[in-house]
Design an enzyme around this catalytic site. Structure first.
Site, PDB file in Angstrom:
ATOM      1  NE  ARG A 184      -3.641   7.498   5.671  1.00  0.00           N
ATOM      2  CZ  ARG A 184      -4.205   8.117   6.771  1.00  0.00           C
ATOM      3  NH1 ARG A 184      -3.704   8.501   7.966  1.00  0.00           N
ATOM      4  NH2 ARG A 184      -5.591   8.335   6.519  1.00  0.00           N
ATOM      5  CE1 TYR A 200     -14.819   3.506  -3.104  1.00  0.00           C
ATOM      6  CE2 TYR A 200     -12.735   3.782  -4.629  1.00  0.00           C
ATOM      7  CZ  TYR A 200     -13.559   3.704  -3.136  1.00  0.00           C
ATOM      8  OH  TYR A 200     -12.588   3.746  -2.114  1.00  0.00           O
ATOM      9  CE  LYS A 223      -5.997   2.135  -0.641  1.00  0.00           C
ATOM     10  NZ  LYS A 223      -6.302   2.281   0.724  1.00  0.00           N
ATOM     11  CE  LYS A 280      -3.579   2.405   2.491  1.00  0.00           C
ATOM     12  NZ  LYS A 280      -4.668   2.284   3.556  1.00  0.00           N
TER      13      LYS A 280
HETATM   14  C1  PBG Z   1      -7.698   3.091   5.273  1.00  0.00           C
HETATM   15  C2  PBG Z   1      -7.854   3.260   3.869  1.00  0.00           C
HETATM   16  C3  PBG Z   1      -7.729   4.251   2.921  1.00  0.00           C
HETATM   17  C4  PBG Z   1      -8.203   3.644   1.778  1.00  0.00           C
HETATM   18  C5  PBG Z   1      -8.532   2.412   1.966  1.00  0.00           C
HETATM   19  N1  PBG Z   1      -8.306   2.069   3.332  1.00  0.00           N
HETATM   20  C6  PBG Z   1      -7.195   5.867   3.007  1.00  0.00           C
HETATM   21  C7  PBG Z   1      -5.647   5.869   3.332  1.00  0.00           C
HETATM   22  O1  PBG Z   1      -4.950   5.041   3.550  1.00  0.00           O
HETATM   23  O2  PBG Z   1      -5.690   7.178   3.578  1.00  0.00           O
HETATM   24  C8  PBG Z   1      -8.251   4.405   0.450  1.00  0.00           C
HETATM   25  C9  PBG Z   1      -9.344   4.030  -0.513  1.00  0.00           C
HETATM   26  C10 PBG Z   1      -9.278   4.751  -1.804  1.00  0.00           C
HETATM   27  O3  PBG Z   1      -8.578   5.859  -2.043  1.00  0.00           O
HETATM   28  O4  PBG Z   1     -10.185   4.401  -2.639  1.00  0.00           O
HETATM   29  N2  PBG Z   1      -6.244   3.290   5.824  1.00  0.00           N
END
Ligand code: PBG
Length: 327
Positions: A214, A310, A245, A192
């Site tokens: 983050r 989505y 992701k 991620k």
């Molecule tokens: C929670 C999370 C996030 C997303 C999924 N789970 C946001 C982030 O990490 O700030 C993002 C999903 C998206 O952008 O569609 N940590």
């Protein structure tokens, strides 16, 4: 010329015959955002056609999704109140826990997957506990594992940790197994990235970090080998599915992970990727259906077996209307 690649493109039928990648509804997971309150179905401004739904509005939505042929949802909760420790994430009466019970009551056959993270529930918006100005890894693990357990106790079929703490898959696996949930799979957000493409989601989930960013826990977009290390660690810790992701700027990572590991690979077609397309469509610059199908097909072609998007409901509608070939 003996070899003429155009021969295999000369008609719709032959193109259908030689097509290498075909999307099916089985590939998709649809994200849902639940909020406290009653009678709420508010379109999320940063995610057109997606809604904040209160628990009592889930019935209609879940039935619609089910009738479209989608069999898996990914739940996100937006609590009424947030605190330093994100306690709403692991409360028995928390928003996600209530939503899981309700969805399972409405439709047992719907697979309920939950995003396991603290950021929607912490007042500071970070994915774990803050100590000395940064997210503290090891003290967060217990809360992440407790959150996962609370989801499973409420009836979740699979948990998806997205916090990016080191060791969280092992911590969740241990906690679930100790509580006799050894059959509940973990879909780890393994690679991620600290991406700008989560912007619309953070607006939707009110989860933007209130200070800093983050980058001390999510990955540097410039790194590929690190993604492979993350995937390897998650597999060692007991992940059943690994996720990359975002998806579109990371197709090379999806492909590499697909080639290097033998677990199912999921990809999250994130909010910013969706919003970009929606915005271009609104401007009249892109054909939505064609562009969406092309984009999602590229994610599958890169090697993803599972796509969180989505667009899942639209894909289902388009398949019903025209059949997949017409796309
Ligand atoms: C929670 C999370 C996030 C997303 C999924 N789970 C946001 C982030 O990490 O700030 C993002 C999903 C998206 O952008 O569609 N940590």
């Amino acid at each position: 010329m003996i070899k003429r690649p155009r021969r295999l493109r000369s008609s719709e039928n032959i193109r259908n015959l030689v097509r290498e990648t075909v999307l099916t509804l089985n590939d998709f997971i649809y994200p849902i955002f639940v909020v406290e309150g009653n009678g709420i179905k508010n379109e999320i401004s940063s995610l057109p056609d997606n809604y904040h739904l209160s628990i009592d509005m889930l019935k209609k939505e879940i039935e619609e999704i089910y009738n479209l042929g989608i069999r898996a949802v990914l739940l996100f909760g937006i609590p009424k109140e947030k605190d330093e420790a994100g306690s709403g994430a692991y409360a028995i009466g928390g928003i996600v826990q209530k939503a899981i019970r309700e969805i399972k009551r409405i439709c047992k056959e719907m697979m309920v997957i939950t995003d396991v993270c603290l950021c929607e529930y912490t007042s500071h918006g970070h994915c774990g506990l803050i100590r000395n100005g940064d997210v503290h890894n090891d003290s967060t693990l217990e809360l992440i594992a407790t959150t996962a357990l609370s989801h499973v106790e409420a009836g979740a079929d699979m948990v998806a940790p997205s916090d990016m703490m080191d060791g969280r898959v092992a911590a969740i696996r241990k906690k679930l197994d100790e509580n006799d949930f050894n059959n509940i799979p973990i879909m780890a957000y393994s690679a991620k990235y600290a991406s700008a493409f989560y912007g619309p989601f953070r607006e939707a989930a009110f989860s933007a970090p209130q200070f800093g960013d983050r980058k001390t826990y999510q990955m540097d977009p410039a790194n590929k080998l690190e993604a492979l290390r993350e995937v390897e660690l998650d597999i060692e810790e007991g992940a059943d599915i690994v996720m990359i992701k975002p998806a579109l700027s990371y197709l090379d990572i999806i492909n590499e992970v697909r080639n290097k590991c033998n677990l199912p690979v999921a990809a999250y077609n994130v909010s910013g990727e969706y919003a970009m397309l929606k915005a271009a469509v609104k401007m009249g610059w892109l054909d939505e259906k064609k562009a969406a199908v092309e984009m999602l097909t590229s994610i599958k072609r890169a090697g993803a077996n599972i796509i969180i998007s989505y667009y899942a409901k639209d894909i289902a509608r388009w398949m019903k209307e025209d059949g997949i070939h017409a796309i």
